[in-house]
Design a protein around this motif. Sequence first.
Motif, mmCIF file in Angstrom:
data_model
loop_
_atom_site.group_PDB
_atom_site.id
_atom_site.type_symbol
_atom_site.label_atom_id
_atom_site.label_comp_id
_atom_site.label_asym_id
_atom_site.label_seq_id
_atom_site.Cartn_x
_atom_site.Cartn_y
_atom_site.Cartn_z
ATOM 1 N N VAL A 220 4.237 -2.196 -6.424
ATOM 2 C CA VAL A 220 3.249 -1.125 -6.523
ATOM 3 C C VAL A 220 3.798 0.003 -7.383
ATOM 4 N N VAL A 221 3.086 0.313 -8.466
ATOM 5 C CA VAL A 221 3.514 1.397 -9.353
ATOM 6 C C VAL A 221 2.683 2.659 -9.144
ATOM 7 N N GLN A 222 1.536 2.529 -8.488
ATOM 8 C CA GLN A 222 0.674 3.697 -8.293
ATOM 9 C C GLN A 222 -0.210 3.463 -7.081
ATOM 10 N N GLU A 223 -0.344 4.486 -6.234
ATOM 11 C CA GLU A 223 -1.278 4.455 -5.121
ATOM 12 C C GLU A 223 -2.380 5.467 -5.388
ATOM 13 N N VAL A 224 -3.619 5.039 -5.241
ATOM 14 C CA VAL A 224 -4.773 5.856 -5.605
ATOM 15 C C VAL A 224 -5.807 5.790 -4.479
ATOM 16 N N ALA A 225 -6.342 6.933 -4.089
ATOM 17 C CA ALA A 225 -7.321 6.967 -2.998
ATOM 18 C C ALA A 225 -8.730 6.629 -3.467
ATOM 19 N N GLU A 226 -9.088 7.041 -4.706
ATOM 20 C CA GLU A 226 -10.456 6.863 -5.191
ATOM 21 C C GLU A 226 -10.575 5.566 -5.981
ATOM 22 N N THR A 227 -11.601 4.781 -5.667
ATOM 23 C CA THR A 227 -11.799 3.497 -6.337
ATOM 24 C C THR A 227 -12.007 3.668 -7.838
ATOM 25 N N ALA A 228 -12.804 4.686 -8.230
ATOM 26 C CA ALA A 228 -13.060 4.895 -9.652
ATOM 27 C C ALA A 228 -11.763 5.183 -10.403
ATOM 28 N N THR A 229 -10.864 5.957 -9.796
ATOM 29 C CA THR A 229 -9.588 6.257 -10.434
ATOM 30 C C THR A 229 -8.718 5.007 -10.505
ATOM 31 N N SER A 246 -17.334 -6.059 -4.013
ATOM 32 C CA SER A 246 -18.403 -5.113 -4.325
ATOM 33 C C SER A 246 -17.983 -4.078 -5.362
ATOM 34 N N VAL A 247 -16.668 -3.937 -5.613
ATOM 35 C CA VAL A 247 -16.194 -2.956 -6.597
ATOM 36 C C VAL A 247 -16.652 -3.342 -8.002
ATOM 37 N N GLN A 248 -16.953 -4.614 -8.221
ATOM 38 C CA GLN A 248 -17.348 -5.039 -9.574
ATOM 39 C C GLN A 248 -18.663 -4.394 -10.020
ATOM 40 N N HIS A 249 -19.395 -3.740 -9.098
ATOM 41 C CA HIS A 249 -20.571 -2.975 -9.494
ATOM 42 C C HIS A 249 -20.177 -1.707 -10.260
ATOM 43 N N LEU A 250 -18.905 -1.335 -10.143
ATOM 44 C CA LEU A 250 -18.392 -0.182 -10.887
ATOM 45 C C LEU A 250 -17.877 -0.683 -12.240
ATOM 46 N N GLN A 251 -18.633 -0.438 -13.279
ATOM 47 C CA GLN A 251 -18.262 -0.912 -14.615
ATOM 48 C C GLN A 251 -17.579 0.217 -15.396
ATOM 49 N N ILE A 252 -16.312 0.003 -15.709
ATOM 50 C CA ILE A 252 -15.530 0.970 -16.481
ATOM 51 C C ILE A 252 -14.992 0.255 -17.714
ATOM 52 N N THR A 253 -15.234 0.822 -18.866
ATOM 53 C CA THR A 253 -14.781 0.216 -20.114
ATOM 54 C C THR A 253 -13.264 0.010 -20.089
ATOM 55 N N GLY A 254 -12.856 -1.225 -20.397
ATOM 56 C CA GLY A 254 -11.429 -1.529 -20.416
ATOM 57 C C GLY A 254 -10.954 -2.284 -19.199
ATOM 58 N N ALA A 255 -11.837 -2.432 -18.201
ATOM 59 C CA ALA A 255 -11.480 -3.174 -16.993
ATOM 60 C C ALA A 255 -12.430 -4.349 -16.819
ATOM 61 N N GLN A 256 -11.901 -5.469 -16.368
ATOM 62 C CA GLN A 256 -12.714 -6.643 -16.075
ATOM 63 C C GLN A 256 -12.342 -7.193 -14.708
ATOM 64 N N TYR A 257 -13.275 -7.910 -14.119
ATOM 65 C CA TYR A 257 -13.076 -8.468 -12.778
ATOM 66 C C TYR A 257 -13.113 -9.989 -12.847
ATOM 67 N N ARG A 258 -12.269 -10.610 -12.044
ATOM 68 C CA ARG A 258 -12.267 -12.062 -11.948
ATOM 69 C C ARG A 258 -12.084 -12.475 -10.485
ATOM 70 N N PRO A 259 -12.857 -13.487 -10.031
ATOM 71 C CA PRO A 259 -12.630 -14.006 -8.679
ATOM 72 C C PRO A 259 -11.272 -14.692 -8.587
ATOM 73 N N LEU A 260 -10.724 -14.725 -7.392
ATOM 74 C CA LEU A 260 -9.452 -15.395 -7.162
ATOM 75 C C LEU A 260 -9.708 -16.863 -6.859
ATOM 76 N N ALA A 261 -8.895 -17.735 -7.428
ATOM 77 C CA ALA A 261 -9.039 -19.165 -7.195
ATOM 78 C C ALA A 261 -8.617 -19.505 -5.769
ATOM 79 N N GLY A 262 -9.329 -20.443 -5.179
ATOM 80 C CA GLY A 262 -8.996 -20.871 -3.831
ATOM 81 C C GLY A 262 -9.406 -19.850 -2.789
ATOM 82 N N SER A 263 -8.913 -20.025 -1.584
ATOM 83 C CA SER A 263 -9.255 -19.111 -0.497
ATOM 84 C C SER A 263 -8.479 -17.816 -0.658
ATOM 85 N N THR A 264 -9.086 -16.744 -0.237
ATOM 86 C CA THR A 264 -8.428 -15.441 -0.337
ATOM 87 C C THR A 264 -8.790 -14.613 0.882
#
Length: 297
Positions: A220-229, A246-264
Amino acid sequence: MELRHLRYFVAVAEECHFGKAADRLHIAQPALSHQIKQLEAELAVELLARTTRKVQLTPAGRRYLDRARAVLTSVEAAGLEAGRVANGDVGRVAIGFTGSATYELLPSLARVLRRDLPGIELELKGELLTPDQVSALVEETLDIGFLRPPVREPRLQVRILRREPLIAALPASHPLTERDTVRLADLRDEPFICYPSRHRSVVYDAVFDACQQAGFVPSVVQEVAETATLVSFVAGGLGVALVPASVQHLQITGAQYRPLAGSTREVQLAVVTRVDDSSPHVAKVLSRTHSLVGGPR
């Protein structure tokens, strides 16, 4: 003086005839005449000038008619307002949302509540961690909380709305964004951006458990309280993150979301209220929430 005296007087003043007013009020004419005389005696003012042929308002009666109508209108409005309050159509509800729910649930719920319950004043507070919401609910500065259980507070009632998996948030330039899914083990050497550990964030614990099950401890290099940050830091290339789907509804340029393979690991979303809160307007908001999101009522 009683309200019926005002109603009787208004009927006579509008009809200018005791017989017609009595029929309108469904009472006997002598009884009506007696009530009007009582009212005039109490006021020590003649409100109606009577002759054998007609009934007319005196100047005092005309002014009194205006005031009487205003009083009756106010009383009727007060009754309607009391009924709306008792029915839960009027009131104020303060609602807290955990980070991911701020960007998915808050907008849709706000639209539904504004449309269906326009008389309820909403105070919406986003980006609140579970411990902060629990404290606010107990202190009664929040009425409803959407948060991540567990909640170990006997004064609160917890209803699970749904479960959602963790997904990966990656910088858009990351090589793994070329894949449709990401294996968690492929992130073992990546710097992680996480929710705060000091507040014992439910998602923080879920991320660590998931990584340990994949055979590593996240750096862990950074701990952040706000999801947008948090997602903004990912977009800036400072690291990767695991977040509720549900965070993938927050679209921020430069970030992408991918599902994790297998069970999580999955995290829960719950709606929480005070056990002793019987407010009808809070109950109405909860009902609309369950209609929108689902889960047990």
